[in-house]
Write a protein that holds these residues in place. Structure first.
Motif, PDB file in Angstrom:
ATOM      1  N   VAL A  78       0.830  -1.205   0.000  1.00 11.72           N
ATOM      2  CA  VAL A  78       0.000   0.000   0.000  1.00 11.72           C
ATOM      3  C   VAL A  78       0.861   1.251   0.000  1.00 11.72           C
ATOM      4  O   VAL A  78       0.633   2.191  -0.773  1.00 11.72           O
ATOM      5  CB  VAL A  78      -0.948  -0.010   1.227  1.00 11.72           C
ATOM      6  CG1 VAL A  78      -1.630   1.352   1.387  1.00 11.72           C
ATOM      7  CG2 VAL A  78      -2.000  -1.092   1.069  1.00 11.72           C
ATOM      8  N   ILE A  79       1.888   1.274   0.862  1.00 11.92           N
ATOM      9  CA  ILE A  79       2.710   2.474   1.008  1.00 11.92           C
ATOM     10  C   ILE A  79       3.686   2.638  -0.153  1.00 11.92           C
ATOM     11  O   ILE A  79       3.882   3.743  -0.659  1.00 11.92           O
ATOM     12  CB  ILE A  79       3.475   2.419   2.354  1.00 11.92           C
ATOM     13  CG1 ILE A  79       2.467   2.427   3.515  1.00 11.92           C
ATOM     14  CG2 ILE A  79       4.445   3.582   2.479  1.00 11.92           C
ATOM     15  CD1 ILE A  79       3.105   2.210   4.877  1.00 11.92           C
ATOM     16  N   GLN A  80       4.297   1.519  -0.579  1.00 15.80           N
ATOM     17  CA  GLN A  80       5.289   1.601  -1.658  1.00 15.80           C
ATOM     18  C   GLN A  80       5.086   0.425  -2.607  1.00 15.80           C
ATOM     19  O   GLN A  80       5.748  -0.610  -2.475  1.00 15.80           O
ATOM     20  CB  GLN A  80       6.698   1.598  -1.067  1.00 15.80           C
ATOM     21  CG  GLN A  80       7.779   1.977  -2.083  1.00 15.80           C
ATOM     22  CD  GLN A  80       9.130   2.145  -1.435  1.00 15.80           C
ATOM     23  OE1 GLN A  80       9.232   2.144  -0.205  1.00 15.80           O
ATOM     24  NE2 GLN A  80      10.169   2.308  -2.250  1.00 15.80           N
ATOM     25  N   PRO A  81       4.178   0.563  -3.571  1.00 13.07           N
ATOM     26  CA  PRO A  81       3.861  -0.560  -4.473  1.00 13.07           C
ATOM     27  C   PRO A  81       5.053  -1.066  -5.275  1.00 13.07           C
ATOM     28  O   PRO A  81       5.079  -2.218  -5.693  1.00 13.07           O
ATOM     29  CB  PRO A  81       2.789   0.037  -5.389  1.00 13.07           C
ATOM     30  CG  PRO A  81       2.215   1.188  -4.632  1.00 13.07           C
ATOM     31  CD  PRO A  81       3.340   1.748  -3.826  1.00 13.07           C
ATOM     32  N   ASP A  82       6.072  -0.231  -5.512  1.00 14.57           N
ATOM     33  CA  ASP A  82       7.232  -0.644  -6.318  1.00 14.57           C
ATOM     34  C   ASP A  82       8.378  -1.163  -5.455  1.00 14.57           C
ATOM     35  O   ASP A  82       9.524  -1.238  -5.907  1.00 14.57           O
ATOM     36  CB  ASP A  82       7.722   0.532  -7.167  1.00 14.57           C
ATOM     37  CG  ASP A  82       8.102   1.742  -6.315  1.00 14.57           C
ATOM     38  OD1 ASP A  82       7.759   1.752  -5.103  1.00 14.57           O
ATOM     39  OD2 ASP A  82       8.730   2.666  -6.861  1.00 14.57           O
ATOM     40  N   TYR A  83       8.100  -1.567  -4.219  1.00 12.80           N
ATOM     41  CA  TYR A  83       9.158  -1.966  -3.276  1.00 12.80           C
ATOM     42  C   TYR A  83       9.929  -3.182  -3.788  1.00 12.80           C
ATOM     43  O   TYR A  83      11.139  -3.292  -3.598  1.00 12.80           O
ATOM     44  CB  TYR A  83       8.524  -2.262  -1.913  1.00 12.80           C
ATOM     45  CG  TYR A  83       9.511  -2.595  -0.828  1.00 12.80           C
ATOM     46  CD1 TYR A  83      10.205  -1.586  -0.164  1.00 12.80           C
ATOM     47  CD2 TYR A  83       9.756  -3.919  -0.459  1.00 12.80           C
ATOM     48  CE1 TYR A  83      11.119  -1.886   0.841  1.00 12.80           C
ATOM     49  CE2 TYR A  83      10.667  -4.230   0.545  1.00 12.80           C
ATOM     50  CZ  TYR A  83      11.344  -3.205   1.185  1.00 12.80           C
ATOM     51  OH  TYR A  83      12.252  -3.504   2.171  1.00 12.80           O
ATOM     52  N   TYR A  84       9.231  -4.105  -4.454  1.00 13.54           N
ATOM     53  CA  TYR A  84       9.863  -5.349  -4.898  1.00 13.54           C
ATOM     54  C   TYR A  84      10.254  -5.315  -6.384  1.00 13.54           C
ATOM     55  O   TYR A  84      10.636  -6.342  -6.936  1.00 13.54           O
ATOM     56  CB  TYR A  84       8.927  -6.538  -4.666  1.00 13.54           C
ATOM     57  CG  TYR A  84       8.619  -6.784  -3.218  1.00 13.54           C
ATOM     58  CD1 TYR A  84       9.533  -7.392  -2.370  1.00 13.54           C
ATOM     59  CD2 TYR A  84       7.386  -6.414  -2.680  1.00 13.54           C
ATOM     60  CE1 TYR A  84       9.244  -7.621  -1.034  1.00 13.54           C
ATOM     61  CE2 TYR A  84       7.090  -6.637  -1.347  1.00 13.54           C
ATOM     62  CZ  TYR A  84       8.016  -7.236  -0.526  1.00 13.54           C
ATOM     63  OH  TYR A  84       7.725  -7.458   0.788  1.00 13.54           O
ATOM     64  N   ASP A  85      10.165  -4.171  -7.020  1.00 14.97           N
ATOM     65  CA  ASP A  85      10.433  -4.100  -8.462  1.00 14.97           C
ATOM     66  C   ASP A  85      11.855  -4.511  -8.817  1.00 14.97           C
ATOM     67  O   ASP A  85      12.093  -5.109  -9.883  1.00 14.97           O
ATOM     68  CB  ASP A  85      10.158  -2.682  -8.980  1.00 14.97           C
ATOM     69  CG  ASP A  85       8.664  -2.385  -9.060  1.00 14.97           C
ATOM     70  OD1 ASP A  85       7.874  -3.330  -8.830  1.00 14.97           O
ATOM     71  OD2 ASP A  85       8.290  -1.236  -9.331  1.00 14.97           O
ATOM     72  N   ASP A  86      12.816  -4.226  -7.955  1.00 16.46           N
ATOM     73  CA  ASP A  86      14.210  -4.514  -8.278  1.00 16.46           C
ATOM     74  C   ASP A  86      14.538  -6.003  -8.214  1.00 16.46           C
ATOM     75  O   ASP A  86      15.532  -6.452  -8.804  1.00 16.46           O
ATOM     76  CB  ASP A  86      15.149  -3.757  -7.312  1.00 16.46           C
ATOM     77  CG  ASP A  86      15.065  -2.251  -7.504  1.00 16.46           C
ATOM     78  OD1 ASP A  86      14.653  -1.828  -8.605  1.00 16.46           O
ATOM     79  OD2 ASP A  86      15.383  -1.512  -6.542  1.00 16.46           O
ATOM     80  N   VAL A  87      13.726  -6.801  -7.502  1.00 12.15           N
ATOM     81  CA  VAL A  87      14.066  -8.207  -7.314  1.00 12.15           C
ATOM     82  C   VAL A  87      13.035  -9.178  -7.903  1.00 12.15           C
ATOM     83  O   VAL A  87      13.324 -10.368  -8.038  1.00 12.15           O
ATOM     84  CB  VAL A  87      14.234  -8.528  -5.804  1.00 12.15           C
ATOM     85  CG1 VAL A  87      15.402  -7.749  -5.223  1.00 12.15           C
ATOM     86  CG2 VAL A  87      12.952  -8.223  -5.038  1.00 12.15           C
ATOM     87  N   LYS A  88      11.849  -8.692  -8.243  1.00 16.19           N
ATOM     88  CA  LYS A  88      10.807  -9.629  -8.653  1.00 16.19           C
ATOM     89  C   LYS A  88      11.057 -10.259 -10.017  1.00 16.19           C
ATOM     90  O   LYS A  88      10.417 -11.244 -10.368  1.00 16.19           O
ATOM     91  CB  LYS A  88       9.440  -8.952  -8.631  1.00 16.19           C
ATOM     92  CG  LYS A  88       9.242  -7.874  -9.686  1.00 16.19           C
ATOM     93  CD  LYS A  88       7.854  -7.277  -9.547  1.00 16.19           C
ATOM     94  CE  LYS A  88       7.587  -6.225 -10.603  1.00 16.19           C
ATOM     95  NZ  LYS A  88       6.232  -5.637 -10.459  1.00 16.19           N
ATOM     96  N   GLU A  89      11.984  -9.707 -10.793  1.00 15.07           N
ATOM     97  CA  GLU A  89      12.306 -10.287 -12.098  1.00 15.07           C
ATOM     98  C   GLU A  89      13.453 -11.291 -12.016  1.00 15.07           C
ATOM     99  O   GLU A  89      13.785 -11.929 -13.006  1.00 15.07           O
ATOM    100  CB  GLU A  89      12.676  -9.171 -13.096  1.00 15.07           C
ATOM    101  CG  GLU A  89      11.563  -8.157 -13.339  1.00 15.07           C
ATOM    102  CD  GLU A  89      10.325  -8.798 -13.940  1.00 15.07           C
ATOM    103  OE1 GLU A  89      10.454  -9.846 -14.618  1.00 15.07           O
ATOM    104  OE2 GLU A  89       9.217  -8.250 -13.743  1.00 15.07           O
ATOM    105  N   THR A  90      14.056 -11.428 -10.838  1.00 20.27           N
ATOM    106  CA  THR A  90      15.161 -12.369 -10.705  1.00 20.27           C
ATOM    107  C   THR A  90      14.645 -13.801 -10.616  1.00 20.27           C
ATOM    108  O   THR A  90      13.478 -14.051 -10.293  1.00 20.27           O
ATOM    109  CB  THR A  90      15.991 -12.046  -9.442  1.00 20.27           C
ATOM    110  OG1 THR A  90      15.146 -12.172  -8.291  1.00 20.27           O
ATOM    111  CG2 THR A  90      16.538 -10.625  -9.502  1.00 20.27           C
ATOM    112  N   ALA A  91      15.551 -14.769 -10.886  1.00 21.48           N
ATOM    113  CA  ALA A  91      15.147 -16.183 -10.913  1.00 21.48           C
ATOM    114  C   ALA A  91      14.796 -16.704  -9.524  1.00 21.48           C
ATOM    115  O   ALA A  91      14.011 -17.647  -9.384  1.00 21.48           O
ATOM    116  CB  ALA A  91      16.269 -17.033 -11.509  1.00 21.48           C
ATOM    117  N   ALA A  92      15.369 -16.108  -8.489  1.00 22.48           N
ATOM    118  CA  ALA A  92      15.142 -16.617  -7.134  1.00 22.48           C
ATOM    119  C   ALA A  92      13.888 -16.048  -6.477  1.00 22.48           C
ATOM    120  O   ALA A  92      13.504 -16.498  -5.394  1.00 22.48           O
ATOM    121  CB  ALA A  92      16.353 -16.298  -6.258  1.00 22.48           C
TER     122      ALA A  92
END
Length: 322
Positions: A281-295
C-alpha cells in the motif's frame, strides 16, 4: 509516494458480504432466528397458529438437512458448521447465496479496483464462499457457546420439576418453555418427539452427537441408564448439573488464563501478512528490483510455506485441551 486503496477495498467488500448474509437471514426468517434474540422460536411458531406436528417437522428438517448434503462438493466444507449452527437456509439456498454474493463481489471489484479479469473472478468466488463460511462458522461457535452456558440451568430446572412430581417428559416441556433459545427449541423438539413415542434417551443422544457436545452426552447417558436400571433421576441429574457447572467454570478459567497467549499467537500469525499488505500500500514498487530475478518466485513460495506453517504451529501452541 503512491498509496493504493485496493487492499482496503477488498476488506470492505468482504465485510459487506458477511453483513449482507446476516441481513438476508434476518429478513427471511425474522428476528427470532437471531442468537441475539431471547425469543423462543418454537413457541413463537406455535403462537402464530402453526400446528405442533408442523412445527416439529420444520425444526427437525432444519436440524438434519445440512448433514444430508455433505456429498455436495463445495457445500461439504461448511455442512458440519451449518449443522451445528442450525442454519434455517436449505443447502440449495446457501449455494445460491454463495453464487449471488460472488456476483455482487465481482461487480464491486470491477467498480472499485483495477485488477485483471481472472483476479477479480477468483477473488469474487473466494469472497462469496468465504463470506458464507465465516458467517456460518461464527453462528456455530456462538450457538454452541450459548447452549453450553444454558445447559446447567436447564438441568437444574429438570431436577426441580422431577422433585415436585413431574415426569421427565413434562420436565423437558417446562425447560422448552422457560429457557430461552437456542436450547429451548432443541429441548422442545425432544419433548415433542417423546410425545409422539420416541425414546427420550435416544433423542438426547442424537442431539448430543449432532451438536458434538460432551455435556449433552453425559445427560443422554444418565437418562438412558436410569431408564434401563431405574433409580432416582432427580438425584442423578442434580449431580450431573454440578459436574457440568464445574466443567463450565473450568473452561472459563482456562480461557481467561490462555487469552493472552491466544491473542499473541493471532498477532504473530497475522502480522507478516499485514506487513506485506502495508508495504504494497505504502510503496507498491518496493519489490520491483528483485521480482524479475530467478530466485524471487522460489523465495516467495518458501516464505508462503513458512507463513502457513506458522499459523498451524501457533494455533497448536495456544490450543489448550481440558
Amino acid at each position: 509516494m503512491v498509496i493504493s486503496a485496493e487492499p482496503l477495498i477488498y476488506g470492505l467488500i468482504f465485510i459487506s458480504v458477511i453483513v449482507l448474509v446476516e441481513g438476508i437471514y434476518l429478513t427471511v426468517f425474522g428476528k427470532s432466528i437471531s442468537l441475539n434474540s431471547r425469543v423462543n422460536r418454537r413457541l413463537e411458531m406455535l403462537e402464530k397458529g402453526v400446528g405442533r406436528e408442523q412445527v416439529l417437522e420444520q425444526l427437525r428438517k432444519e436440524m438434519s438437512q445440512h448433514m444430508k448434503a455433505r456429498s455436495i462438493p463445495i457445500y461439504s466444507i461448511l455442512a458440519e458448521k451449518a449443522q451445528k449452527a442450525n442454519i434455517a437456509f436449505t443447502p440449495q439456498q446457501l449455494m445460491l447465496i454463495m453464487a449471488v454474493l460472488a456476483v455482487i463481489s465481482f461487480i464491486g471489484l470491477t467498480i472499485g479496483t483495477a485488477a485483471s479479469l481472472p483476479v477479480r473472478a477468483i477473488l469474487a468466488v473466494v469472497m462469496g464462499v468465504g463470506g458464507v463460511y465465516v458467517w456460518v462458522n461464527n453462528k456455530a461457535r456462538k450457538r454452541l457457546a450459548l447452549i453450553e452456558e444454558q445447559l446447567p440451568d436447564a438441568v437444574e430446572l429438570m431436577v426441580r420439576s422431577l422433585r415436585v412430581g413431574h415426569p421427565f417428559s413434562s420436565a423437558l416441556a417446562i425447560v422448552a418453555k422457560e429457557v430461552p433459545d437456542p436450547l429451548a427449541s432443541e429441548m422442545g423438539v425432544i419433548s415433542d418427539e417423546a410425545a409422539y413415542g420416541r425414546d427420550v434417551g435416544e433423542a438426547l443422544k442424537d442431539m448430543a452427537e449432532r451438536l458434538d457436545m460432551q455435556d449433552l452426552r453425559f445427560l443422554a447417558v444418565a437418562v438412558t441408564i436410569q431408564q434401563v436400571s431405574g433409580g432416582n433421576l432427580a438425584e442423578i441429574l442434580d449431580g450431573l448439573a454440578k459436574v457440568i457447572r464445574a466443567r463450565f467454570k473450568l473452561f472459563r478459567r482456562v480461557k481467561a488464563i490462555t487469552a493472552e497467549a491466544k491473542w499473541s499467537g493471532m498477532f504473530l500469525s497475522i502480522f507478516p501478512i499485514g506487513a506485506l499488505v502495508m508495504i504494497n500500500v505504502i510503496q507498491p514498487d518496493y519489490y520491483d528490483d528483485v521480482k524479475e530475478t530467478a530466485a524471487f518466485i522460489p523465495a516467495a513460495l518458501v516464505v508462503a510455506g513458512f507463513l502457513v506453517a506458522n499459523v498451524f504451529v501457533m494455533r497448536a501452541l495456544v490450543n489448550i485441551k481440558v
